[in-house]
Design a protein around this motif. Structure first.
Motif, short mmCIF file in Angstrom:
data_model
loop_
_atom_site.label_atom_id
_atom_site.label_comp_id
_atom_site.label_asym_id
_atom_site.label_seq_id
_atom_site.Cartn_x
_atom_site.Cartn_y
_atom_site.Cartn_z
N LYS A 68 60.71 7.96 -56.45
CA LYS A 68 59.28 8.22 -56.51
C LYS A 68 59.01 9.46 -57.33
O LYS A 68 59.85 10.34 -57.45
CB LYS A 68 58.71 8.41 -55.10
CG LYS A 68 58.48 7.14 -54.32
CD LYS A 68 57.76 7.47 -53.03
CE LYS A 68 57.46 6.20 -52.24
NZ LYS A 68 56.70 6.51 -51.01
N ALA A 69 57.79 9.50 -57.87
CA ALA A 69 57.35 10.68 -58.62
C ALA A 69 55.86 10.86 -58.36
O ALA A 69 55.11 9.88 -58.28
CB ALA A 69 57.62 10.51 -60.10
N PRO A 70 55.39 12.09 -58.20
CA PRO A 70 53.98 12.33 -57.88
C PRO A 70 53.11 12.39 -59.13
O PRO A 70 53.50 12.91 -60.18
CB PRO A 70 54.03 13.68 -57.16
CG PRO A 70 55.17 14.37 -57.79
CD PRO A 70 56.18 13.33 -58.15
N VAL A 71 51.89 11.88 -58.98
CA VAL A 71 50.85 12.04 -60.00
C VAL A 71 50.07 13.30 -59.63
O VAL A 71 49.49 13.39 -58.54
CB VAL A 71 49.93 10.81 -60.05
CG1 VAL A 71 48.80 11.03 -61.05
CG2 VAL A 71 50.74 9.57 -60.42
N ARG A 76 47.38 19.51 -57.86
CA ARG A 76 47.19 18.74 -56.63
C ARG A 76 47.88 17.39 -56.78
O ARG A 76 47.70 16.69 -57.78
CB ARG A 76 45.70 18.52 -56.35
CG ARG A 76 44.94 19.77 -55.96
CD ARG A 76 43.59 19.38 -55.36
NE ARG A 76 42.80 20.54 -54.96
CZ ARG A 76 41.82 21.07 -55.68
NH1 ARG A 76 41.51 20.54 -56.84
NH2 ARG A 76 41.16 22.12 -55.23
N VAL A 77 48.65 17.02 -55.76
CA VAL A 77 49.32 15.72 -55.77
C VAL A 77 48.31 14.67 -55.34
O VAL A 77 47.75 14.74 -54.24
CB VAL A 77 50.54 15.73 -54.84
CG1 VAL A 77 51.19 14.36 -54.80
CG2 VAL A 77 51.55 16.78 -55.29
N LEU A 78 48.07 13.67 -56.23
CA LEU A 78 47.08 12.63 -55.95
C LEU A 78 47.73 11.41 -55.32
O LEU A 78 47.25 10.88 -54.32
CB LEU A 78 46.36 12.25 -57.24
CG LEU A 78 45.67 13.42 -57.98
CD1 LEU A 78 44.99 12.90 -59.24
CD2 LEU A 78 44.67 14.12 -57.08
N LEU A 79 48.81 10.93 -55.90
CA LEU A 79 49.48 9.72 -55.41
C LEU A 79 50.89 9.71 -55.94
O LEU A 79 51.27 10.60 -56.74
CB LEU A 79 48.70 8.47 -55.84
CG LEU A 79 48.31 8.38 -57.33
CD1 LEU A 79 49.34 7.62 -58.14
CD2 LEU A 79 46.94 7.71 -57.46
N GLN A 80 51.67 8.74 -55.52
CA GLN A 80 53.04 8.60 -55.95
C GLN A 80 53.29 7.19 -56.45
O GLN A 80 52.77 6.22 -55.88
CB GLN A 80 54.01 8.92 -54.81
CG GLN A 80 54.06 10.39 -54.43
CD GLN A 80 55.10 10.67 -53.37
OE1 GLN A 80 55.55 9.75 -52.69
NE2 GLN A 80 55.47 11.94 -53.24
N VAL A 81 54.09 7.10 -57.50
CA VAL A 81 54.44 5.80 -58.06
C VAL A 81 55.96 5.68 -58.09
O VAL A 81 56.68 6.68 -58.06
CB VAL A 81 53.86 5.64 -59.49
CG1 VAL A 81 52.36 5.68 -59.47
CG2 VAL A 81 54.41 6.73 -60.42
N ARG A 82 56.40 4.41 -58.13
CA ARG A 82 57.83 4.14 -58.14
C ARG A 82 58.27 3.70 -59.53
O ARG A 82 57.44 3.45 -60.41
CB ARG A 82 58.17 3.06 -57.12
CG ARG A 82 57.94 3.48 -55.68
CD ARG A 82 58.37 2.39 -54.72
NE ARG A 82 58.14 2.77 -53.33
CZ ARG A 82 59.02 3.44 -52.59
NH1 ARG A 82 60.19 3.78 -53.13
NH2 ARG A 82 58.74 3.77 -51.34
N SER A 83 59.57 3.60 -59.70
CA SER A 83 60.13 3.17 -60.97
C SER A 83 59.91 1.68 -61.17
O SER A 83 59.92 0.89 -60.21
CB SER A 83 61.63 3.48 -61.01
OG SER A 83 61.86 4.86 -60.82
N ASN A 92 59.01 8.81 -66.00
CA ASN A 92 58.38 8.40 -67.26
C ASN A 92 56.96 7.91 -67.02
O ASN A 92 56.04 8.23 -67.79
CB ASN A 92 59.21 7.30 -67.91
CG ASN A 92 60.58 7.80 -68.33
OD1 ASN A 92 60.75 8.99 -68.60
ND2 ASN A 92 61.57 6.91 -68.37
N ARG A 93 56.74 7.15 -65.95
CA ARG A 93 55.38 6.68 -65.65
C ARG A 93 54.46 7.86 -65.34
O ARG A 93 53.33 7.92 -65.83
CB ARG A 93 55.41 5.72 -64.45
CG ARG A 93 56.18 4.43 -64.67
CD ARG A 93 56.09 3.55 -63.45
NE ARG A 93 54.72 3.13 -63.19
CZ ARG A 93 54.29 2.53 -62.08
NH1 ARG A 93 55.17 2.30 -61.11
NH2 ARG A 93 53.03 2.18 -61.92
#
Length: 692
Positions: A68-71, A76-83, A92-93
């Protein structure tokens, strides 16, 4: 709202400005920065911060960092996305999404987020421009969520974050945030001063309650004062940390710096939290080992404080000797520390049985390096049980002389008579000779040697010496003082004044006082204290003729006379016809006399070596260990016996033998066993310098 904050801040500023002249604020701030406990508090807070990451980066745990990586927008961390796959990772995303959001924030127009569904994909776009932000994948979905529902939730989060980000860059928000900052700082200053006043008031009350020496809780004053100061410093430090967090949260730039700092700490935390050591079936990280070390140090200090309280409030009321109390305290501290460490390892989850292999491996490696420490530690345990020395004893170790102040696990502190504390390893007390005047019976005898001139009344000398020690406060009456006649010295009659004292550490002062008194008593009774003297006896058949010649030289009328030579040759003689020739004749006769008395000067080096070899041989002088006045002199011979042997060896007189002995001293072959004395025909001891 902004105007209200300004009015409140201005009023608080006026109040603070009126209080500052009456408060040493700058001095307190300087003390706050320079005090040692501030650094301890900062270290503790840093450790807590490292062990408990804040929520802004808590979502990037080590287990999910690669998945996972945070947006992030403005820190401020808004959301997290996966590979998506191995080629397109979550980092990269996130990098593309964060860049798109940063560009959208810089737009002067309001930004809207739209959700688009086409060809089975759900994407999130930013308007205007329909810039692609992200595509919702199956890995991004929460349990029981559809892609569209997940996209709608993210749409709402992104829209509110973009609106907030654009507003925080407006001049109105900046002025409002500056007002908040100013007000928060003023409030923090007021709370800081209030805590300062509260801490001083609490310290004053504790001093009133516990400061009286008669109070049963007087010993708790210092620990209580320390806890009050520590609590005040903790509250003040927490206050300013909260203010710093609040201020940095108001501005996007400072919030971004804070997030980067926390992210760096999180990465360091991941490195330290990685398993590095395996013990049995468990693996431990460097951070866990550091925490174990910190807990061990805390255990040591806790046990030390507990044993001090045990000594002050339990052992002190038992009536036991201070030495016994110290022994019980040390043993209690060691036992509690060992048991506490074992319990700590068990709580930590470490199998103590697995340490046997590690201990055996490390023991071989570090055994040689710490053998001195282990030797001193074991020596300290032996000293604690056998108690050859105890606290308060007056001892002498080598050249060190002083009172034992503390007996530790590795070393012992000795306070010398010059009030200098010297730390001595415990092994020295077991490996070398130690004089302990306080061991067992502290009463000890002092010996003061006194010499008087030959011809003195020895009964009067004895009375004078006993009179000198009479009524001295440090001299004991029982056993009574004594005067011993030790013998006949070279220049004096030797006596020993023997007195007893019960204060060993005052023996040097007692000797000095008695020497003053002895000198005064000797002067009062007119008893002479001699200095070294030497009597010179000249024996020569020609000495009278030389003396007559010197008299003849000073006579007013010269008269001729003849002097026969010393070798008996009647044909060779000298006639003196003028007064000025008498000095020449005397010189010649003196020279011939010198040659007759000191024939050793005619010995060659080879003859001298042969003489020394014979002297040390089986038929030479008797060389053995000899004792005089209680002193042992190894491998020496007597001067009178050497003179007799030399006289027989050279078939000459004893005076010639004495001159040969003096030549051996001048050549560095023999020497007097006590001092640099000339060679004498008496009961003196001499020794060879070197082997031939």
């Amino acid at each position: 709202m902004h105007l209200n904050w300004v009015l409140v801040a201005s009023k608080m500023l006026n109040v603070v400005s009126k209080m500052l002249p009456r408060l040493p604020l700058l001095r307190d701030v300087a003390c706050y920065v320079s005090t040692f406990w501030r650094f301890i508090l900062l270290a503790l807070l840093t450790l807590l911060l490292t062990l408990n990451p804040v929520p802004t980066f808590a979502q990037t745990s080590p287990t999910n960092r690669n998945d996972k990586a945070p947006v992030v927008l403005d820190g401020r961390v808004l959301l997290q996305v996966r590979s998506l796959n191995n080629n397109f990772t979550a980092e990269n995303r996130v990098r593309q999404i964060n860049e798109a959001l940063a560009q959208a924030v810089q737009s002067p127009n309001p930004v809207r987020i739209e959700v688009n569904q086409e060809e089975g994909r759900t994407t999130i776009l930013s308007q205007p421009g329909s810039r692609h932000l992200l595509t919702v994948t199956d890995g991004d979905l929460l349990p029981e969520f559809t892609a569209y529902r997940q996209a709608r939730i993210w749409q709402d989060i992104l829209e509110r974050a973009l609106v907030q980000a654009q507003f925080e860059r407006s001049p109105v928000y900046v002025r409002q945030a500056l007002g908040f900052v100013f007000g928060a700082i003023l409030i923090a200053i007021a709370i800081h001063l209030a805590l300062l006043f509260l801490g001083k008031w609490a310290s004053h009350r504790l001093r009133v309650w516990l400061g009286q020496p008669t109070s049963s809780f007087h010993a708790w004053e210092d620990p209580a004062q320390f806890m009050v100061r520590l609590a005040r410093l903790g509250l003040q430090g927490g206050l300013w940390l909260a203010i710093a967090y609040y201020v940095t949260d108001l501005f996007p730039a400072s919030r971004i710096w804070r997030y980067e700092l926390f992210d760096f700490i999180a990465k360091v935390f991941d490195i330290l939290n990685a398993p590095v050591i395996s013990l049995g079936t468990s693996k431990y990280s460097a951070l866990e080992l550091l925490l174990l070390l910190g807990l061990t140090i805390g255990l040591w200090f806790a046990v030390s404080s507990l044993t001090k309280l045990f000594k002050s409030y339990v052992l002190a009321h038992t009536g036991a000797e201070p030495r016994l109390q110290e022994v019980i305290t040390i043993l209690t501290q060691y036992i509690l520390t060992f048991l506490g460490f074992i319990v700590l390892l068990q709580i930590w989850g470490l199998d103590v049985g697995s340490l046997t292999i590690l201990a055996s491996v490390l023991g071989v490696g570090i055994g040689f390096g710490v053998q001195n420490i282990a030797n001193n530690f074991i020596s300290g345990i032996i000293i604690t049980f056998e108690r050859p020395i105890q606290i308060g004893d007056f001892v002498k170790v080598g050249e060190l002389l002083g009172t034992v102040e503390r007996i530790g696990a590795r070393s012992t502190e000795i306070c010398t008579l010059d009030q200098v504390t010297i730390i001595v390893p415990n092994s020295r007390f077991l490996e070398t000779e130690v004089i302990n005047w306080s061991h067992g019976n502290p009463i000890s005898r002092l010996r003061i040697p006194v010499g008087v001139a030959y011809g003195s009344d020895i009964d009067k000398v004895q009375s004078a010496l006993l009179e000198a020690v009479k009524n001295h406060p440090e001299v004991l009456l029982q056993p009574p003082p004594q005067v011993w006649f030790q013998g006949f010295g070279e220049s004096s009659l030797d006596f020993d004044l023997l007195v007893w004292t019960g204060e060993p550490k005052k023996q040097f002062k007692v000797k000095s006082d008695l020497n003053y008194r002895i000198e005064a008593c000797m002067r009062h009774h007119r008893i002479e204290i001699p200095f070294p003297q030497r009597d010179l006896h000249l024996r020569s058949p020609q000495l009278e003729e030389i003396f007559n010649l010197l008299l003849y030289r000073d006579a007013p009328t010269p008269s001729p006379r003849s002097i026969e030579p010393t070798n008996g040759d009647q044909s060779n003689h000298t006639s003196i016809s003028q007064p000025q020739d008498s000095l020449t004749v005397a010189t010649e006769i003196s020279g011939s006399l010198s040659k007759t008395i000191t024939p050793a000067k005619t010995l060659t080096e080879t003859e001298l070596e042969a003489l020394v070899a014979a002297m040390r041989g089986a038929d030479g002088v008797e060389i053995k260990d000899r004792r005089d006045r209680g002193n042992l002199y190894p491998q020496c011979f007597i001067g009178a016996e050497a003179v007799e042997w030399l006289a027989q060896r050279i078939q000459g007189s004893r005076q010639e033998a004495i001159s040969i002995g003096q030549m051996l001293i001048d050549s560095g072959i023999i020497h007097h066993v006590v001092d640099d004395y000339p060679f004498q025909d008496d009961y003196s001891f001499y020794r060879f310098y070197r082997e031939l």
